[in-house]
Design a protein around this motif. Structure first.
Motif, short mmCIF file in Angstrom:
data_model
loop_
_atom_site.label_atom_id
_atom_site.label_comp_id
_atom_site.label_asym_id
_atom_site.label_seq_id
_atom_site.Cartn_x
_atom_site.Cartn_y
_atom_site.Cartn_z
N PRO A 195 1.24 18.02 -15.92
CA PRO A 195 1.40 16.58 -16.16
C PRO A 195 0.25 15.99 -16.97
O PRO A 195 -0.90 16.40 -16.84
N THR A 196 0.60 15.03 -17.83
CA THR A 196 -0.42 14.26 -18.55
C THR A 196 -0.96 13.18 -17.62
O THR A 196 -0.42 12.93 -16.53
N ASP A 197 -2.02 12.51 -18.07
CA ASP A 197 -2.55 11.39 -17.29
C ASP A 197 -1.46 10.35 -17.03
O ASP A 197 -1.35 9.79 -15.94
N SER A 198 -0.68 10.10 -18.05
CA SER A 198 0.40 9.11 -17.92
C SER A 198 1.45 9.58 -16.91
O SER A 198 1.95 8.79 -16.10
N ASP A 199 1.78 10.88 -16.93
CA ASP A 199 2.73 11.41 -15.95
C ASP A 199 2.18 11.23 -14.53
O ASP A 199 2.92 10.88 -13.60
N ILE A 200 0.88 11.51 -14.38
CA ILE A 200 0.25 11.37 -13.05
C ILE A 200 0.29 9.91 -12.61
O ILE A 200 0.65 9.60 -11.46
N ASP A 201 -0.04 9.02 -13.52
CA ASP A 201 -0.02 7.59 -13.17
C ASP A 201 1.38 7.16 -12.74
O ASP A 201 1.53 6.44 -11.75
N ASP A 202 2.39 7.59 -13.48
CA ASP A 202 3.76 7.21 -13.16
C ASP A 202 4.16 7.73 -11.77
O ASP A 202 4.78 7.02 -10.99
N ALA A 203 3.81 8.99 -11.51
CA ALA A 203 4.25 9.61 -10.25
C ALA A 203 3.50 9.07 -9.04
O ALA A 203 4.05 9.01 -7.95
N MET A 204 2.24 8.67 -9.25
CA MET A 204 1.38 8.32 -8.12
C MET A 204 1.18 6.82 -7.94
O MET A 204 0.54 6.40 -6.97
N SER A 205 1.73 6.03 -8.84
CA SER A 205 1.41 4.59 -8.81
C SER A 205 1.90 3.89 -7.54
O SER A 205 1.36 2.86 -7.16
N GLY A 206 2.91 4.45 -6.89
CA GLY A 206 3.42 3.81 -5.68
C GLY A 206 2.72 4.22 -4.41
O GLY A 206 3.08 3.77 -3.32
N ASN A 207 1.72 5.09 -4.53
CA ASN A 207 0.98 5.55 -3.34
C ASN A 207 -0.37 4.84 -3.29
O ASN A 207 -1.25 5.10 -4.12
N ILE A 208 -0.50 3.98 -2.31
CA ILE A 208 -1.70 3.16 -2.19
C ILE A 208 -2.74 3.87 -1.31
O ILE A 208 -2.40 4.47 -0.29
N CYS A 209 -4.02 3.79 -1.73
CA CYS A 209 -5.11 4.35 -0.91
C CYS A 209 -6.15 3.25 -0.70
O CYS A 209 -6.83 2.85 -1.64
N ARG A 210 -6.26 2.79 0.54
CA ARG A 210 -7.23 1.73 0.83
C ARG A 210 -8.67 2.22 0.66
O ARG A 210 -9.59 1.44 0.50
N CYS A 211 -8.87 3.54 0.72
CA CYS A 211 -10.22 4.09 0.57
C CYS A 211 -10.57 4.33 -0.90
O CYS A 211 -11.70 4.72 -1.20
N GLY A 212 -9.61 4.16 -1.79
CA GLY A 212 -9.89 4.30 -3.22
C GLY A 212 -10.16 5.71 -3.67
O GLY A 212 -11.06 5.96 -4.48
N THR A 213 -9.38 6.66 -3.20
CA THR A 213 -9.60 8.06 -3.59
C THR A 213 -8.87 8.43 -4.88
O THR A 213 -8.72 9.61 -5.20
N TYR A 214 -8.46 7.45 -5.64
CA TYR A 214 -7.60 7.69 -6.81
C TYR A 214 -8.21 8.65 -7.83
O TYR A 214 -7.51 9.48 -8.41
#
Ligand code: FES
Ligand code: FES
Length: 152
Positions: A119-138
């Motif tokens: 996956p490209t950065d954009s693919d990763i962003d698209d796939a993971m954008s709905g997963n929230i991390c309150r600790c900011g492990t993005y």
């Protein structure tokens, strides 16, 4: 009402109302508590599981919509090729902080890698954008997905 669902390659017969969310069935009926409740409204991704390999929010997936589809949860994701690579990468990159969101993160990342091994950065962003991390492990999540992709 009785339903037979296939979870982690095992059939389970459950007796619940048809509109019961899959998340409730997994946690409260089957005792699989690895999948987490966050928002209950498809907004955080904590409850993500795979239905026929696709990442879905189990908190808004009624049990009567499952039919014969195969459900995979965090308890068994390590038995899939992509899931095993993602879990190893998570450990290698020490992604986890409090851990609450991480079942969902791993399920979304595994689904991504299974359908798109590089996956490209954009693919990763698209796939993971709905997963929230309150600790900011993005940042570590992105590094770990790339690390896992390099091992394919
Ligand atoms: S608990 Fe399902 S998306 Fe938040
Ligand atoms: S690791 Fe704490 S919410 Fe994501």
């Amino acid at each position: 009402m009785a339903f037979t669902i296939k979870v982690n390659n095992k059939s389970h017969r459950v007796d619940v109302d048809g509109d019961t969310p899959l998340l409730w069935v997994l946690r409260d009926v089957l005792g699989m508590t690895g999948t987490k409740f966050g928002c209950g409204m498809a907004l955080c991704g904590a409850c993500t599981v795979h239905v026929d390999g696709a990442a879905v929010r189990s908190c808004v997936t009624p049990i009567d919509s499952i039919g014969t589809s195969k459900i995979t949860t965090i308890e068994a994701i390590g038995t899939t090729a992509a899931g095993a690579k993602i879990q190893k990468a998570w450990l290698d990159r020490e992604v986890v902080q409090c851990g609450y969101c991480q079942s969902g993160q791993i399920m979304s990342a595994s689904a991504l890698l299974a359908r798109n091994p590089h996956p490209t950065d954009s693919d990763i962003d698209d796939a993971m954008s709905g997963n929230i991390c309150r600790c900011g492990t993005y940042v570590r999540i992105r590094e770990a997905i790339k690390h896992a992709a390099q091992s394919i």
